[in-house]
Design a protein around this motif. Structure first.
Motif, short mmCIF file in Angstrom:
data_model
loop_
_atom_site.label_atom_id
_atom_site.label_comp_id
_atom_site.label_asym_id
_atom_site.label_seq_id
_atom_site.Cartn_x
_atom_site.Cartn_y
_atom_site.Cartn_z
N LEU A 195 0.82 -1.21 0.00
CA LEU A 195 0.00 0.00 0.00
C LEU A 195 0.85 1.26 0.00
N ALA A 196 2.07 1.16 0.51
CA ALA A 196 2.98 2.31 0.65
C ALA A 196 2.29 3.46 1.38
N PRO A 197 1.84 3.20 2.63
CA PRO A 197 1.11 4.25 3.35
C PRO A 197 2.04 5.40 3.76
N ASP A 198 1.45 6.58 3.84
CA ASP A 198 2.15 7.75 4.37
C ASP A 198 2.16 7.72 5.89
N ARG A 199 1.17 7.00 6.44
CA ARG A 199 0.98 6.98 7.89
C ARG A 199 0.38 5.64 8.28
N ILE A 200 0.81 5.13 9.45
CA ILE A 200 0.23 3.92 10.03
C ILE A 200 -0.25 4.27 11.43
N VAL A 201 -1.48 3.88 11.72
CA VAL A 201 -2.06 4.08 13.05
C VAL A 201 -2.27 2.69 13.65
N PHE A 202 -1.53 2.39 14.71
CA PHE A 202 -1.56 1.08 15.36
C PHE A 202 -2.41 1.17 16.62
N GLY A 203 -3.44 0.36 16.71
CA GLY A 203 -4.25 0.30 17.93
C GLY A 203 -5.73 0.24 17.62
N GLY A 204 -6.48 -0.26 18.56
CA GLY A 204 -7.93 -0.32 18.41
C GLY A 204 -8.45 -1.74 18.46
N GLY A 205 -9.44 -1.96 19.31
CA GLY A 205 -10.10 -3.25 19.38
C GLY A 205 -9.23 -4.35 19.98
N MET A 206 -8.65 -4.15 21.14
CA MET A 206 -7.82 -5.15 21.82
C MET A 206 -6.62 -5.57 20.97
N PHE A 207 -5.99 -4.61 20.34
CA PHE A 207 -4.86 -4.91 19.46
C PHE A 207 -3.51 -4.65 20.13
N GLY A 208 -3.50 -3.94 21.25
CA GLY A 208 -2.25 -3.59 21.90
C GLY A 208 -1.67 -4.71 22.75
N LEU A 209 -1.70 -5.92 22.24
CA LEU A 209 -1.16 -7.08 22.95
C LEU A 209 0.25 -7.37 22.45
N SER A 210 1.06 -8.01 23.29
CA SER A 210 2.46 -8.24 22.94
C SER A 210 2.60 -9.02 21.64
N GLU A 211 1.73 -9.98 21.39
CA GLU A 211 1.87 -10.75 20.15
C GLU A 211 1.60 -9.91 18.91
N ASN A 212 0.71 -8.93 19.03
CA ASN A 212 0.45 -8.04 17.89
C ASN A 212 1.61 -7.08 17.67
N PHE A 213 2.18 -6.58 18.77
CA PHE A 213 3.38 -5.74 18.63
C PHE A 213 4.49 -6.55 17.96
N ALA A 214 4.72 -7.77 18.42
CA ALA A 214 5.79 -8.60 17.86
C ALA A 214 5.54 -8.91 16.38
N ALA A 215 4.30 -9.14 16.02
CA ALA A 215 3.97 -9.48 14.63
C ALA A 215 4.07 -8.28 13.69
#
Length: 103
Positions: free
Chosen positions: A63-83
């Motif tokens: 997609l070549a995004p200009d910006r990435i927004v990380f978070g939302g809906g129980m996503f701030g878990l260690s496995e999601n950060f690692a992935a």
């Protein structure tokens, strides 16, 4: 036109997560908005203004995004950060801005 990729726990049938996505889209307005989703049909139906969805890290980079927004809906878990951190680091190396939001 800013292209933004939203990383969260979207597409799981939980409207609360899609509401988190809508809030993030208001906080980070974009000309083009894309979201990580396990069920793109569900997410696209629930979230107005979303241009498309992706499922894999390689899709995010394509997609070549200009910006990435990380978070939302129980996503701030260690496995999601690692992935997702390696993919975000690569996107940042390609000049994407990274934001942590709604963790």
């Amino acid at each position: 036109m800013i292209k933004t990729a939203f990383l969260g726990a979207y597409g799981l049938g939980n409207l609360g997560a899609e509401l988190c996505l809508m809030e993030a889209m208001r906080a980070f307005p974009a000309g083009r908005a894309f979201a990580l989703s396990t069920n793109p049909t569900w997410t696209m139906r629930c979230v107005p203004g979303l241009e498309g969805c992706f499922r894999e890290g390689q899709d995010l980079l394509a997609l070549a995004p200009d910006r990435i927004v990380f978070g939302g809906g129980m996503f701030g878990l260690s496995e999601n950060f690692a992935a997702w951190m390696p993919w975000m680091a690569e996107a940042e190396a390609r000049n994407a801005d990274i934001h942590l939001h709604n963790l």
